[in-house]
Design an enzyme around this catalytic site. Sequence first.
Site, short mmCIF file in Angstrom:
data_model
loop_
_atom_site.label_atom_id
_atom_site.label_comp_id
_atom_site.label_asym_id
_atom_site.label_seq_id
_atom_site.Cartn_x
_atom_site.Cartn_y
_atom_site.Cartn_z
N GLU A 86 5.74 34.37 -57.27
CA GLU A 86 6.13 33.07 -57.83
C GLU A 86 6.33 32.01 -56.76
O GLU A 86 6.15 30.81 -57.02
CB GLU A 86 7.39 33.21 -58.69
CG GLU A 86 7.19 34.02 -59.97
CD GLU A 86 7.36 35.52 -59.77
OE1 GLU A 86 7.46 35.97 -58.60
OE2 GLU A 86 7.39 36.26 -60.78
N MET A 141 7.43 29.22 -32.40
CA MET A 141 8.40 28.14 -32.20
C MET A 141 9.75 28.70 -31.77
O MET A 141 10.43 28.14 -30.92
CB MET A 141 8.54 27.31 -33.49
CG MET A 141 9.42 26.10 -33.34
SD MET A 141 8.85 24.98 -32.05
CE MET A 141 7.96 23.78 -33.04
N LYS A 150 14.01 32.93 -74.66
CA LYS A 150 12.92 33.66 -75.30
C LYS A 150 12.94 33.44 -76.82
O LYS A 150 11.88 33.27 -77.44
CB LYS A 150 13.05 35.16 -74.99
CG LYS A 150 11.85 35.95 -75.46
CD LYS A 150 11.82 37.36 -74.90
CE LYS A 150 10.51 38.04 -75.30
NZ LYS A 150 10.41 39.41 -74.78
N PHE A 174 19.47 42.04 -69.03
CA PHE A 174 18.37 42.40 -68.13
C PHE A 174 17.59 41.15 -67.72
O PHE A 174 17.21 40.34 -68.56
CB PHE A 174 17.43 43.40 -68.83
CG PHE A 174 16.23 43.76 -67.98
CD1 PHE A 174 16.40 44.41 -66.77
CD2 PHE A 174 14.95 43.43 -68.40
CE1 PHE A 174 15.30 44.73 -65.98
CE2 PHE A 174 13.84 43.74 -67.61
CZ PHE A 174 14.03 44.39 -66.39
N GLN A 175 17.40 40.99 -66.44
CA GLN A 175 16.68 39.85 -65.85
C GLN A 175 17.30 38.51 -66.24
O GLN A 175 16.60 37.52 -66.44
CB GLN A 175 15.19 39.89 -66.22
CG GLN A 175 14.50 41.06 -65.54
CD GLN A 175 12.99 41.00 -65.58
OE1 GLN A 175 12.42 40.44 -66.51
NE2 GLN A 175 12.35 41.57 -64.58
C1 LIG Z 1 11.27 31.07 -44.34
C2 LIG Z 1 11.60 30.74 -42.92
N1 LIG Z 1 12.19 31.65 -42.14
C3 LIG Z 1 12.47 31.36 -40.83
C4 LIG Z 1 12.17 30.14 -40.31
C5 LIG Z 1 12.50 29.81 -38.86
N2 LIG Z 1 11.25 29.56 -38.11
C6 LIG Z 1 10.77 28.34 -37.86
S1 LIG Z 1 9.31 28.34 -37.05
C7 LIG Z 1 9.31 30.02 -36.98
C8 LIG Z 1 8.18 30.75 -36.30
C9 LIG Z 1 6.90 30.60 -37.02
O1 LIG Z 1 5.99 31.51 -36.45
P1 LIG Z 1 4.44 31.40 -36.73
O2 LIG Z 1 4.17 31.29 -38.17
O3 LIG Z 1 3.76 32.50 -36.04
O4 LIG Z 1 4.08 29.98 -36.10
P2 LIG Z 1 4.07 29.50 -34.58
O5 LIG Z 1 5.39 28.86 -34.32
O6 LIG Z 1 3.84 30.71 -33.73
O7 LIG Z 1 2.96 28.52 -34.51
C10 LIG Z 1 10.45 30.54 -37.59
C11 LIG Z 1 10.77 31.98 -37.67
C12 LIG Z 1 11.57 29.21 -41.19
N3 LIG Z 1 11.27 27.99 -40.80
N4 LIG Z 1 11.27 29.54 -42.47
#
Ligand SMILES: Cc1ncc(C[n+]2csc(CCOP(=O)(O)OP(=O)(O)O)c2C)c(N)n1
Length: 647
Positions: A93, A543, A205, A155-156
């Site tokens: 979803e 990042m 529902k 449920f749900q």
């Molecule tokens: C759902 C979620 N969990 C954690 C984060 C924290 N976060 C921001 S950027 C990142 C790394 C992303 O890694 P990747 O997709 O490999 O991209 P890159 O930075 O290597 O280009 C994380 C864990 C987030 N923004 N969203």
Amino acid sequence: MKDRKAPAPAGREPRPQAAPSGAAAPKPPTPGDLAARRANPIVEHVTGAQSLVRSLEEVGCEVVFGLPGGAILPAYDPLMDSTKVRHVLVRHEQGAGHAAQGYATATGKVGVCMATSGPGATNLVTPIADAYMDSVPIVAITGQVGSAAIGTDAFQEADIRGITMPITKHNYLITDPAMIPQAIAEAFFIASTGRPGPVLVDVTKDALQAQTTFTWPPKMELPGYRPTTRPHGKQIREAARLIREARRPVLYVGGGVMKARATDELRALLDLTQIPLVTTLMARGAVPDDHPLHYGMPGMHGSVSAVTALQRSDLLIALGSRFDDRVTGKLATFAPLAKVIHADIDPAEIGKNREADVPIVGDCREVIAALIEELAGPADADADTGEDGASGGAAATGGSGARPGTPDYSDWVAEMNKVRDTYPLGYTEPESGAMSPQYVIERIGAIAGPDATYVAGVGQHQMWAAQFVKYSRPNSWLNSGGLGTMGYCVPAAMGAQVGEPDRVVWGIDGDGCFQMTNQELATCVIEGIPIKIAVINNSSLGMVRQWQTLFYEERYSNTDLHTAHQGRRIPDFVKMADAYGCVGLRCERAEDVDATIEAAMKVTDRPVVVDFVVCRDAQVWPMVPAGVSNDEIMYARGLSPVWDREE
Ligand SMILES: Cc1ncc(C[n+]2csc(CCOP(=O)(O)OP(=O)(O)O)c2C)c(N)n1
């Protein structure tokens, strides 16, 4: 209701198609439209579920992204027979919600997602929150347990209305089937007017199963919901006065300009006034990047010229931008010399982070048009205050081409041009010989061109895609700006492609983000949605790794994903693409980048996944570290612009 807050399965024919790209998006009916049609109402005796589908047809919904389950099951039966509403069966979803967002942002129409009660509904929470942060018009329809069971931990059962209260513009719990047409009509209207945003309609529902009368048009009663679109004339005159007095104004353009579809007006304002402009992450493409007065994107990873323009400005003309902390850095030192004109359709945004000298509540399109009208006229005699002769327009000063009534900012423009020339966006090739991620992204942008749509995940690749793809078309750049949701890319690209089937849609994703929602590739293959995904595979949560490099002494705690290094590919993205029925390609050398992109461009009948294996140590620059003044911007590690030390 808050005031931002105011209140056909695969293979079946005919499959409704979105309007061709470029066509004006049909708007959901307004209360006036509905009232006008009430003389000849449609009256049908149907179930609540049929009434829901009929309502979706009447509001002009073309496509629903969803996944069925017990509570919403009655709605899926009549949906199967609709020749107007296509249903795209997602694999999760969250994918339905982001697909609705991608569809909405690319087309300007309302995106729709559907889920069952409980876990189906809670799986929509992330995209709903994302849409709320980025002001994306979506309607989420959820099934709810039978009305007699509400509050019994059935449920749900999940109180999705309560859960989404702080992250929706408005939401409904419908227990009476007769209310369904009104709720759907209102939901579409609220989602797409004023400041756009998500609206949730939760239907029990028993309401879906009961017999009812479908009457269209319904009566739409929203007495407390009157978004102000037309700006106050006095505020416009005040704004024009400040613009005429300013010596160093900057147009600080945000996502609100895109939502208002006000880019033509913005361009006219730019041409008229010759005021330097910056576009936030949410407004990339509002004005072509190569426009001479465009100084780039401000913010944590913005260009030195955009950040400096804001810092040195004496007047920020904020249009649909919200002084987000990623743009302002340390608020106390943000644009310290600037007065502020702040125009936004949401009054709650004005003065929230930075006090406005001239607040303007209104739709950006109308605000900009009014400003143009005011500025194009002759300046008031008393507005020509410039002791240095800067006011009174180019005609008076022999300056840059600005028209009478607007000052000549050419000294300011020359100063900013020098900054832009001295500190252009760029990157260095990795010493290791590994492929540079920036180069890959730059080449995708160059080869796919401005007509393509680019959709990013969240992380380093997102920032590089914002920096190194050259945008010149509004709404050609989709990303999760406010919430920063990893997993946005693949499903949002899917939604964008459904909305604009003839366009090339490139997802630029990270190896981390891609692993959060790539199951929607199955949806894309089955539904014939030929998106292209470039996985910028640095084998890391890049990042986060960058922050560990800079602020945690290179202690890489839990950021290694093992997707490309030391001989391990877990998973192997090419094999995975193949398993889904996509075309899978891999590229590991800079000299193969163009040929790989060209090969991906040739595939038009199914999705393509390209595993671009890149250097894991590449970093996003420039950078303003979190909570630090924008004056401390670094354009490379440890390197700040020279004027910091000179001045
Ligand atoms: C759902 C979620 N969990 C954690 C984060 C924290 N976060 C921001 S950027 C990142 C790394 C992303 O890694 P990747 O997709 O490999 O991209 P890159 O930075 O290597 O280009 C994380 C864990 C987030 N923004 N969203």
